[in-house]
Design an enzyme around this catalytic site. Structure first.
Site, PDB file in Angstrom:
ATOM      1  N   ASP A  54     -24.949  -0.131 -62.192  1.00 29.91           N
ATOM      2  CA  ASP A  54     -24.761  -1.695 -62.299  1.00 29.91           C
ATOM      3  C   ASP A  54     -24.197  -2.250 -61.252  1.00 29.91           C
ATOM      4  O   ASP A  54     -23.204  -2.091 -60.658  1.00 29.91           O
ATOM      5  CB  ASP A  54     -23.786  -1.766 -63.536  1.00 29.91           C
ATOM      6  CG  ASP A  54     -23.522  -3.150 -64.076  1.00 29.91           C
ATOM      7  OD1 ASP A  54     -24.275  -3.776 -64.673  1.00 29.91           O
ATOM      8  OD2 ASP A  54     -22.375  -3.746 -63.411  1.00 29.91           O
TER       9      ASP A  54
ATOM     10  N   LEU B 247     -22.939   4.003 -63.773  1.00 36.67           N
ATOM     11  CA  LEU B 247     -21.684   3.666 -62.717  1.00 36.67           C
ATOM     12  C   LEU B 247     -21.532   2.245 -62.383  1.00 36.67           C
ATOM     13  O   LEU B 247     -22.481   1.411 -62.193  1.00 36.67           O
ATOM     14  CB  LEU B 247     -22.212   4.308 -61.329  1.00 36.67           C
ATOM     15  CG  LEU B 247     -20.919   4.193 -60.325  1.00 36.67           C
ATOM     16  CD1 LEU B 247     -19.745   4.967 -60.497  1.00 36.67           C
ATOM     17  CD2 LEU B 247     -21.875   4.514 -59.040  1.00 36.67           C
ATOM     18  N   GLY B 248     -20.317   1.760 -62.896  1.00 34.83           N
ATOM     19  CA  GLY B 248     -20.034   0.355 -62.364  1.00 34.83           C
ATOM     20  C   GLY B 248     -19.694   0.169 -60.918  1.00 34.83           C
ATOM     21  O   GLY B 248     -19.009   0.907 -60.317  1.00 34.83           O
ATOM     22  N   THR B 249     -19.898  -1.004 -60.429  1.00 34.63           N
ATOM     23  CA  THR B 249     -19.646  -1.231 -58.603  1.00 34.63           C
ATOM     24  C   THR B 249     -18.552  -2.277 -58.600  1.00 34.63           C
ATOM     25  O   THR B 249     -18.514  -2.707 -57.476  1.00 34.63           O
ATOM     26  CB  THR B 249     -21.091  -1.333 -58.175  1.00 34.63           C
ATOM     27  OG1 THR B 249     -21.630  -2.233 -58.613  1.00 34.63           O
ATOM     28  CG2 THR B 249     -21.697  -0.028 -58.231  1.00 34.63           C
TER      29      THR B 249
ATOM     30  N   TYR C 109     -20.372  -9.498 -56.475  1.00 31.60           N
ATOM     31  CA  TYR C 109     -19.709  -8.173 -56.084  1.00 31.60           C
ATOM     32  C   TYR C 109     -19.527  -8.207 -54.378  1.00 31.60           C
ATOM     33  O   TYR C 109     -18.778  -7.195 -53.818  1.00 31.60           O
ATOM     34  CB  TYR C 109     -20.132  -6.702 -56.720  1.00 31.60           C
ATOM     35  CG  TYR C 109     -20.149  -6.823 -58.080  1.00 31.60           C
ATOM     36  CD1 TYR C 109     -19.364  -7.879 -58.799  1.00 31.60           C
ATOM     37  CD2 TYR C 109     -20.459  -5.781 -58.977  1.00 31.60           C
ATOM     38  CE1 TYR C 109     -19.316  -7.698 -60.274  1.00 31.60           C
ATOM     39  CE2 TYR C 109     -20.664  -5.961 -60.233  1.00 31.60           C
ATOM     40  CZ  TYR C 109     -20.191  -6.801 -61.005  1.00 31.60           C
ATOM     41  OH  TYR C 109     -19.940  -6.859 -62.369  1.00 31.60           O
TER      42      TYR C 109
ATOM     43  N   LYS D  55     -26.928  -9.111 -61.676  1.00 32.10           N
ATOM     44  CA  LYS D  55     -26.610 -10.330 -62.463  1.00 32.10           C
ATOM     45  C   LYS D  55     -26.820 -11.683 -61.451  1.00 32.10           C
ATOM     46  O   LYS D  55     -26.638 -11.628 -60.290  1.00 32.10           O
ATOM     47  CB  LYS D  55     -25.302  -9.980 -62.725  1.00 32.10           C
ATOM     48  CG  LYS D  55     -24.844  -9.000 -63.491  1.00 32.10           C
ATOM     49  CD  LYS D  55     -23.528  -8.848 -63.694  1.00 32.10           C
ATOM     50  CE  LYS D  55     -23.145  -7.409 -64.413  1.00 32.10           C
ATOM     51  NZ  LYS D  55     -23.126  -6.399 -63.174  1.00 32.10           N
TER      52      LYS D  55
ATOM     53  N   ARG E 162     -13.906  11.877 -60.175  1.00 31.81           N
ATOM     54  CA  ARG E 162     -13.827  11.031 -61.455  1.00 31.81           C
ATOM     55  C   ARG E 162     -15.143  10.493 -61.807  1.00 31.81           C
ATOM     56  O   ARG E 162     -15.610  10.409 -62.858  1.00 31.81           O
ATOM     57  CB  ARG E 162     -13.169   9.876 -61.015  1.00 31.81           C
ATOM     58  CG  ARG E 162     -11.621  10.248 -61.214  1.00 31.81           C
ATOM     59  CD  ARG E 162     -10.634   9.021 -60.757  1.00 31.81           C
ATOM     60  NE  ARG E 162      -9.238   9.540 -60.870  1.00 31.81           N
ATOM     61  CZ  ARG E 162      -8.196   8.587 -60.179  1.00 31.81           C
ATOM     62  NH1 ARG E 162      -8.642   7.342 -59.885  1.00 31.81           N
ATOM     63  NH2 ARG E 162      -6.989   9.272 -60.143  1.00 31.81           N
TER      64      ARG E 162
ATOM     65  N   HIS F 264     -24.506 -13.777 -65.358  1.00 34.52           N
ATOM     66  CA  HIS F 264     -23.588 -13.170 -65.313  1.00 34.52           C
ATOM     67  C   HIS F 264     -22.191 -13.901 -66.142  1.00 34.52           C
ATOM     68  O   HIS F 264     -21.535 -13.228 -66.465  1.00 34.52           O
ATOM     69  CB  HIS F 264     -22.992 -13.187 -63.747  1.00 34.52           C
ATOM     70  CG  HIS F 264     -21.990 -12.197 -63.607  1.00 34.52           C
ATOM     71  ND1 HIS F 264     -21.868 -11.529 -62.151  1.00 34.52           N
ATOM     72  CD2 HIS F 264     -20.919 -11.564 -63.919  1.00 34.52           C
ATOM     73  CE1 HIS F 264     -20.860 -10.630 -62.138  1.00 34.52           C
ATOM     74  NE2 HIS F 264     -20.337 -10.685 -63.302  1.00 34.52           N
TER      75      HIS F 264
ATOM     76  N   THR G  57     -14.068   7.602 -56.567  1.00 33.25           N
ATOM     77  CA  THR G  57     -13.596   9.115 -56.316  1.00 33.25           C
ATOM     78  C   THR G  57     -14.517   9.903 -56.820  1.00 33.25           C
ATOM     79  O   THR G  57     -14.922   9.961 -58.205  1.00 33.25           O
ATOM     80  CB  THR G  57     -12.336   9.100 -57.246  1.00 33.25           C
ATOM     81  OG1 THR G  57     -11.390   8.238 -56.836  1.00 33.25           O
ATOM     82  CG2 THR G  57     -11.538  10.543 -56.898  1.00 33.25           C
TER      83      THR G  57
END
Length: 331
Positions: free
Chosen positions: A32, A6-8, A37, A66, A259, A99, A256
């Site tokens: 991740d 899962l990317g955040t 972020y 990162k 998804r 990063h 979501t």
């Protein structure tokens, strides 16, 4: 490293924690994260909740973060890692990446995104070398704070520079990759050097804050839609499985619930050789070098900017740089 994570990136406060909890509850074993972020404290609360309840064990989940650009100096690296560990409420990271290859001035009033009065990015006045930063990351491995270390958004020449001085080999390279930017030469380099390849923005970043006016939406591409119809899956699942079938790990972002589950459910899908050929050539529709959605041209005047060969056409007027900096500051 679990293949699908899962990317955040760009997951907003108030949403990212619920997304992480839903992902972990539905089988994700790879999350991740990144300091820049600006959502790691909320993710940390979710980790504490899930791991504390015993629903999922910490050692079962591969967690990446990162090192941000303002922490490239050797004495700044441990400070950055300590903050990330505290924010994520963890004792160690499974993977810690540099990063970006560019370093920016530390300890300014602007924090993570230092800029002068005109909005021009302030690069690190000491210009720490890759060797300096990498050695500091290696020390984190020795101390048990990071199990693996790696790179993000580095080009081949920059990776070679790190390899030349590394005592601990980079475990991973994380870069933007999708059919409009397959990064085939970079992928081949990583395979030859035993470096895992992790694709971010595998869906082509249709909702990115970096979205260009001429951006082409992969979800509208007829070739991709035909492949999805043939296999009775969604376009998103095709784009994720495309990375898996190339031997890559992949970190699609979503908040979501449906998804999030759908993105992980690509195990039973296997793209055929003609599907892969079509997807590998898709970038030719948008130009001979493909289409990068995260070009960060506000840093293009930095000598370590990794995409110069692709973005020599970018005119770095002060207006362009200032506008891009405002976009970054809105993260």
């Amino acid at each position: 490293m679990p293949v699908v994570g899962l990317g955040t990136w760009q997951s907003k406060p108030g949403e990212v924690g619920r997304a992480v909890e839903h992902a972990l509850a539905n089988g994700y074993k790879h999350i991740d994260c990144a300091m820049c972020y600006q959502n790691e404290p909320e993710i940390g609360e979710s980790f504490s909740k899930v791991f504390g309840a015993g629903e999922v064990k910490r050692e079962e989940v591969f967690i990446t973060s990162k090192l941000w650009n303002t922490f490239h100096r050797a004495d700044e690296v441990p400070k950055a890692c300590a903050k990330t560990l505290a924010d994520l409420q963890l004792e160690y990271l499974d993977l810690y990446l540099i990063h970006w290859p560019m370093s920016t001035e530390p300890n300014t009033e602007q924090g993570l995104f230092p800029a002068d009065a005109e909005g021009i990015p302030m690069f690190d006045s000491k210009s720490p070398s890759f060797a300096e930063t990498w050695a500091a990351l290696e020390k984190l491995v020795e101390e048990g704070k990071c199990k693996n270390i790696g790179l993000s958004n580095f080009n081949i020449a920059q990776i070679e520079e790190v390899l030349a001085v590394a005592k601990v080999k980079p475990a991973c390279l994380q870069v933007e990759s999708h059919p409009h930017l397959p990064n085939l030469a970079l992928l081949e380099f990583c395979k030859k050097n035993g470096i895992a390849f992790v694709a971010y923005s595998p869906l082509g970043n249709p909702g990115s804050c970096f979205k260009r006016e001429d951006q082409v939406n992969l979800f509208h591409d007829e070739d991709v839609k035909k492949i999805a119809e043939k296999h009775s899956v969604t376009v998103g699942q095709v784009l994720i499985r495309y990375q898996v079938d190339k031997g890559n790990a992949v970190i699609p972002k979503s908040i979501t619930p449906s998804r999030i589950v759908e993105n992980l459910n690509v195990v039973g899908l296997k793209l055929e050789s003609d599907d892969m050929d079509t997807l590998n050539k898709l970038y030719l529709k948008v130009g001979p070098k493909g289409y990068r959605t995260c070009s960060v041209v506000h840093w293009a005047s930095n000598p370590n900017y990794p995409f110069l060969r692709s973005y020599r056409h970018v005119v770095l007027s002060r207006g362009v740089v200032t506008w891009c900096c405002h976009v970054v500051l809105s993260w």
